[in-house]
Every structure is written in C-alpha cells, then in structure tokens.
Design an enzyme around this catalytic site. Structure first.
Site, short mmCIF file in Angstrom:
data_model
loop_
_atom_site.label_atom_id
_atom_site.label_comp_id
_atom_site.label_asym_id
_atom_site.label_seq_id
_atom_site.Cartn_x
_atom_site.Cartn_y
_atom_site.Cartn_z
N VAL A 85 41.86 36.06 34.56
CA VAL A 85 42.86 35.26 33.83
C VAL A 85 44.05 36.16 33.54
O VAL A 85 43.89 37.16 32.82
CB VAL A 85 42.29 34.70 32.50
CG1 VAL A 85 43.33 33.79 31.83
CG2 VAL A 85 40.98 33.97 32.71
N HIS A 86 45.21 35.83 34.10
CA HIS A 86 46.37 36.69 33.82
C HIS A 86 47.67 35.94 33.66
O HIS A 86 48.64 36.50 33.15
CB HIS A 86 46.53 37.72 34.94
CG HIS A 86 47.21 37.18 36.17
ND1 HIS A 86 46.55 36.47 37.14
CD2 HIS A 86 48.51 37.23 36.57
CE1 HIS A 86 47.39 36.12 38.08
NE2 HIS A 86 48.59 36.56 37.76
N ARG A 87 47.74 34.69 34.06
CA ARG A 87 49.03 33.99 33.99
C ARG A 87 49.39 33.67 32.55
O ARG A 87 48.54 33.27 31.75
CB ARG A 87 48.99 32.71 34.83
CG ARG A 87 48.97 32.99 36.31
CD ARG A 87 49.37 31.78 37.12
NE ARG A 87 49.37 32.12 38.55
CZ ARG A 87 50.40 32.60 39.21
NH1 ARG A 87 51.54 32.82 38.57
NH2 ARG A 87 50.31 32.86 40.50
#
Length: 366
Positions: free
Chosen positions: A203-205
């Site tokens: 998860v990075h956005r």
C-alpha cells in the site's frame, strides 16, 4: 548523442535499469536522481539490486508538498540541462520528477522522450494523473506500453511521435527471473515462509495512505485474513499506521521494503497479491499470480479484462471475500510486449535525432 535521464522513485529505478543498459551502448547518458525517494530502503537498495549505474547527479530534494517538491526539482533539473546541453531529456512514468523534467526541458526547447506514455486512470484527483497528462502533451516522443495507451493519446489529439514499444518493466522482470534461476533468492527462508501459503500486500498510493478511513478498511481486511500477510511497508504508510496507533495482528508481517530481485521472488511464490501499485499489478500478471487491486480504477485495464486482476477498492468486506474466492478463470495471453521494449525505445530515440538550437539554452525568461 547526450541524453539526460530523470529518475526519482522506485518504479523509475526499475524502468531505467532496462533502458540505461541499452542506451549506454550507443549514447552518453547523464543519470539524474531527484531524490524524491531518498532513503536506502526506497532508493539505494534498488540501485544495488538492479545493477543500475549510480546517478551522476543527486538533487537531494526529499519529501515535501507537491509544490515544494516539484519546484525544487524544476530548478535543479533546469540547472543541469543548461550545464549539460543534452540532445534529449528522458523521463519515466508519472511522478513529480517526471513532471519537473518535462517542464524544465520544454521551457529550454529540449526534446522530451516519455517512457510509459499514454496511461490514464481518468481520475484527476490523483496527482499521478495530472503528471502523466502534462508530460505526454509536452513530449516529442511518447513511447507507449499498450494499444490502450496509444488510443488514449489519440483521443487527446496526440498522434505524432507516438510509438507502441511494450513495457520496459517486462525486460527487467525477465532479467530478474533469470538471475533468480541462477542464484535463488533466500527471502522466503529469511522470513520463514512456505511457497503458496502466504499473500503479499503493498500500500503506497496517497489516496490510500493519506485517507485514514480508507487505510483503516484495508488494514482491517489484512487483520481478518487467516494466512500470513507479508507487507513490505512504504514509509508513508508506516508513518500513518504508527501515528494512528493502529494494532496489527501477528500474522500480518510488517517488513522493510526489499530489493527488486527479492520482491520478485516474494511475489512469484505467493498465493495472491494485494496491492495499489501499478507495477505490481503487471508483475503479478507476468508471474501468473492472482491480483486484487485496492483501488477504484486501474491504468492497466488489460490485467482486469483477462481475468487475472480484480478491483476491490478499500472495502474490507470486498477484500476479504475476494481473497477467499478469487481464482482467475481466463487464459493469460501475452501483455505489454515481448521483453524487448528497452531496445525499441533506444532505437526510436536514435532514429529521431533532433538537432538542438544552441540559442535555446540561453532563451530569456518570459
């Protein structure tokens, strides 16, 4: 020719690893790292693992608001372009580094080459969407990974200098799988994992990490699963998790980001991938691993239409149900080229040699 290449974030390091190898056989490259991703886990580890040449210049911009970061990059890139007087500027993808490079070069009348052009999510709330639209419209050569990308540009009136080359990330994945076959990664042994008995999650956005209700839904889904969840945590997500005091159950393994080869080994041996990453959606497809994308849309629509990727958004119930039930039903046809995209990019750049007007470097500000 002399080409200045701009990188700044993990996906760009991966793409540049393929293109730089081919580019440096025929031309002089000046590799500029903006410093958008700046710590070792998000930057140095990828230069080492991908055998990417060290950057000739590191602007050291670091984190900050979009305006602060992009403005600092714009000034730094312009200074380099004036000093180096390149024949082309090469940019990748859709980060703030991409945008700054495209703006700086176009103001100096330096031709811009955009690798991974034409992608669209059609969601203008995404900073990446703004970056890629502007970069495409400023570029002289738009090198596209898919027919969909070519069509997206045509709809916007961009048809000149548009070429379908495939995805350079497939070039790098093929290189990595060959390396793993010769020298197996030890990442599963190091983490105590068994093939096909764990899921990988990333998860990075900002749409997920900067929105606590969305991130809480995603983390609640991870906590509710009944198998190991290996979660290489992006620094942005880790900061939010810690600040919120969110409790993570023991089967959710928070680990530091790993190098590219280890990540491919980890993904390839997993039962399922949960991600909001565009790159990992494609890698899952190429590796034959089912993928659930925790977004409301994707630029890589072909992975969905072939039946190997499902959009589940941030909804915890939808994520949990899909983890338990999703099994790809369709064939897995070749997508995004044949693994020779980097060479095609370099060939097209070489064929499109553009004489630079010397006076452009001294053009007065308007």
């Amino acid at each position: 020719m002399k080409i200045v290449s701009i990188v700044g974030a993990r996906p760009q390091f991966i793409k540049a690893a393929a293109v730089s190898r081919a580019l440096r056989k025929r031309h002089l490259e000046v590799l500029v790292h903006t410093g958008q991703h700046y710590d070792y886990q998000m930057s140095g580890i990828f230069f080492d693992g991908l055998e990417l040449p060290r950057a000739d210049v590191n602007l050291g911009v670091g984190s900050g608001s979009h305006a602060t970061q992009t403005g600092a990059m714009l000034k730094g890139v312009e200074d380099i372009l004036v000093a180096e007087r390149p024949d082309y500027l090469l940019i990748y993808g859709d980060t703030n580094s991409t945008l700054a490079g495209a703006l700086a070069a176009s103001k100096l009348s330096i031709p811009v080459v955009h690798v991974e052009a034409g992608l669209r999510s059609f969601n203008r709330r995404m900073p990446e969407e703004i970056n890629r639209v502007v970069a495409d419209h400023l570029s002289n050569l738009n090198l596209c990974p898919s027919k969909t990308a070519v069509q997206n540009l045509a709809v916007e009136g961009i048809t000149k200098g548009v070429h379908l080359v495939g995805d350079v990330m497939l070039d790098v994945l093929n290189w990595a799988t060959e390396r793993i076959a010769a020298t197996p990664s030890m990442i599963l042994e190091q983490l105590g994992l068994t093939r096909q008995r764990y899921v990988v999650a990333t998860v990075h956005r900002s749409e997920n990490t900067d929105d606590m209700p969305r991130l809480s839904q995603i983390l609640s889904a991870f906590n509710s699963l009944e198998e190991p969840v290996v979660f290489p945590v992006h620094p942005r997500a880790l900061r939010v998790i810690r600040e919120a005091g969110f409790l993570i159950k023991p089967h959710v393994r928070l680990i530091e980001p790993v190098g590219y080869v280890d990540m491919i080994a980890l993904a390839g041996d997993s039962r399922l991938i949960l991600t909001d990453s565009g790159g990992l959606q494609k890698e899952a497809y190429w590796l034959g691993v089912p993928c659930l994308t925790m977004r409301d849309e994707t630029e890589w629509v072909e992975t969905v239409t072939t039946g190997w990727n499902v959009l589940v958004g941030p909804d915890s119930e939808k994520i949990i149900e899909a983890v338990h039930s999703f099994t790809p039903t369709g064939r897995r046809p070749a997508l995004y080229g044949d693994g020779s995209a980097a060479q095609k990019c370099v060939d097209l750049l070489s064929e499109s040699a553009h004489p630079i007007i010397a006076d452009a470097y001294a053009a007065p500000a308007l």
